[in-house]
Design an enzyme around this catalytic site. Structure first.
Site, PDB file in Angstrom:
ATOM      1  N   ASP A  80      -8.599 -74.480   1.955  1.00  0.00           N
ATOM      2  CA  ASP A  80      -7.241 -74.910   2.266  1.00  0.00           C
ATOM      3  C   ASP A  80      -6.574 -73.882   3.187  1.00  0.00           C
ATOM      4  O   ASP A  80      -6.572 -72.682   2.877  1.00  0.00           O
ATOM      5  CB  ASP A  80      -6.465 -75.022   0.933  1.00  0.00           C
ATOM      6  CG  ASP A  80      -5.105 -75.647   1.076  1.00  0.00           C
ATOM      7  OD1 ASP A  80      -4.919 -76.479   1.981  1.00  0.00           O
ATOM      8  OD2 ASP A  80      -4.218 -75.308   0.255  1.00  0.00           O
ATOM      9  N   GLU A 132      -4.712 -78.960  11.750  1.00  0.00           N
ATOM     10  CA  GLU A 132      -3.326 -79.438  11.620  1.00  0.00           C
ATOM     11  C   GLU A 132      -2.618 -79.400  12.968  1.00  0.00           C
ATOM     12  O   GLU A 132      -2.754 -78.454  13.724  1.00  0.00           O
ATOM     13  CB  GLU A 132      -2.583 -78.547  10.607  1.00  0.00           C
ATOM     14  CG  GLU A 132      -1.120 -78.940  10.404  1.00  0.00           C
ATOM     15  CD  GLU A 132      -0.474 -78.223   9.204  1.00  0.00           C
ATOM     16  OE1 GLU A 132      -1.182 -77.976   8.200  1.00  0.00           O
ATOM     17  OE2 GLU A 132       0.726 -77.911   9.281  1.00  0.00           O
ATOM     18  N   GLY A 209       1.540 -80.984   1.217  1.00  0.00           N
ATOM     19  CA  GLY A 209       2.834 -80.972   0.533  1.00  0.00           C
ATOM     20  C   GLY A 209       3.036 -82.232  -0.281  1.00  0.00           C
ATOM     21  O   GLY A 209       4.104 -82.845  -0.263  1.00  0.00           O
TER      22      GLY A 209
END
Ligand code: 13P
Ligand code: ZN
Length: 289
Positions: A80, A132, A209
């Site tokens: 992550d 991302e 999130g």
């Protein structure tokens, strides 16, 4: 069963459900995720943040691999928010089946070039890659990072980014933040933006999130390309709130096998509810056809 992320998410993307990706930093959480997944007949992902591997040590991943290999449902082990090629190499060496390179704070061109480098390294050993574009927000108390101001993912940039880098999954910024929305209140997610990105890029999308958002919005995301939802805060909160309560009620308790079970149960209830919410419940069978 241990798989890589590309194969795991390809099925989810096609069948319009999202696989929960849960942060773990001790064996209790590993058990929470795998026991929940088996009980719900759902695929699941165990993800470890660089801060978390720093806490538990590299050898811990061997235990996670063994647990995932023996699980009755499909599992992946994912890095992550890797922030460098070093983080990625460490994860691959430890036996993760998937990595994230998060260069979302760098310029667009730099994000492309570091991501391309990671794709080259990871794909050579059948490890899948998430990157991302745009930056998700960060709330107080979360150690997972993010920006003070959300920078929403641009649709055209997303298309170019995916084409040029060859990534397997793309994390998008559509309004979520890491952690709990204590002061700001729950955000409204830009589901129309998600829909546009999905039409443009055609690969599984990732929502970071995942905690503390409106259920009715989360349940829309996997209809528009989100095949992985990252969840950390809601699970950890349930675990430690229960543990705090338990220790207050039994201040002289000190044996882990006395203290841990109720905390684990509280976390497991949250994770199983999320599996229902993400529509991954009862979807493990797709992988055994
Ligand atoms: P939450 O802590 O908000 O669930 O976010 C988790 C996450 O995105 C980890 O990458
Ligand atoms: Zn995240």
């Amino acid at each position: 069963m241990l798989m890589n992320m590309k194969d795991l998410l390809g099925v989810a993307y096609k069948n319009k459900f999202a696989v929960g990706s849960f942060n773990v930093a001790n064996s209790e959480f590993v058990r929470v995720v795998i026991d929940s997944a088996e009980e719900k007949n759902a695929p699941a992902i165990i993800q470890i943040h660089p801060n978390e591997v720093e806490l538990v040590g590299d050898e811990f991943v061997a235990y996670v691999r063994e647990k995932c290999r023996n699980a009755k449902v499909p599992m992946a082990i994912h890095l992550d928010h890797g922030s460098s090629v070093n983080d990625v190499m460490r994860a691959i060496r430890n036996g993760y089946t998937s990595v994230m390179i998060d260069a979302s704070h760098a310029s667009f061109e730099d994000n492309i070039s570091i991501t391309k480098e990671v794709v080259k390294i990871a794909h050579a050993v059948n490890v899948s890659v998430e990157a991302e574009l745009g930056t998700i927000g960060s709330n107080e108390g979360s150690s997972e990072g993010g920006a003070d101001e959300i920078l929403y993912t641009d649709v055209n940039d997303a298309k170019r980014f995916v084409e040029e880098t060859g990534i397997d999954t793309l994390a998008v910024a559509i309004g979520t933040s890491h952690g709990q929305y204590k002061h700001a209140g729950k955000p409204e997610l830009k589901l129309d933006l998600l829909e546009e990105i999905n039409k443009m890029v055609g690969i599984p999308l990732v929502l970071h999130g995942g905690s503390d958002n409106k259920d009715e919005e989360i349940s829309q995301t996997y209809l528009h390309g989100v095949a992985k939802i990252n969840l950390s805060t809601d699970m950890k909160n349930a675990f430690f709130q229960e543990m705090r309560q338990f220790l207050t009620n039994q201040p002289s308790a000190y044996e882990p096998d006395v203290i841990m079970p109720s905390a684990r149960k509280a976390a497991q209830e949250v994770v199983m509810r999320k599996m229902d919410l993400f529509n991954s419940t009862n979807n493990a069978y797709h992988y055994f056809k």
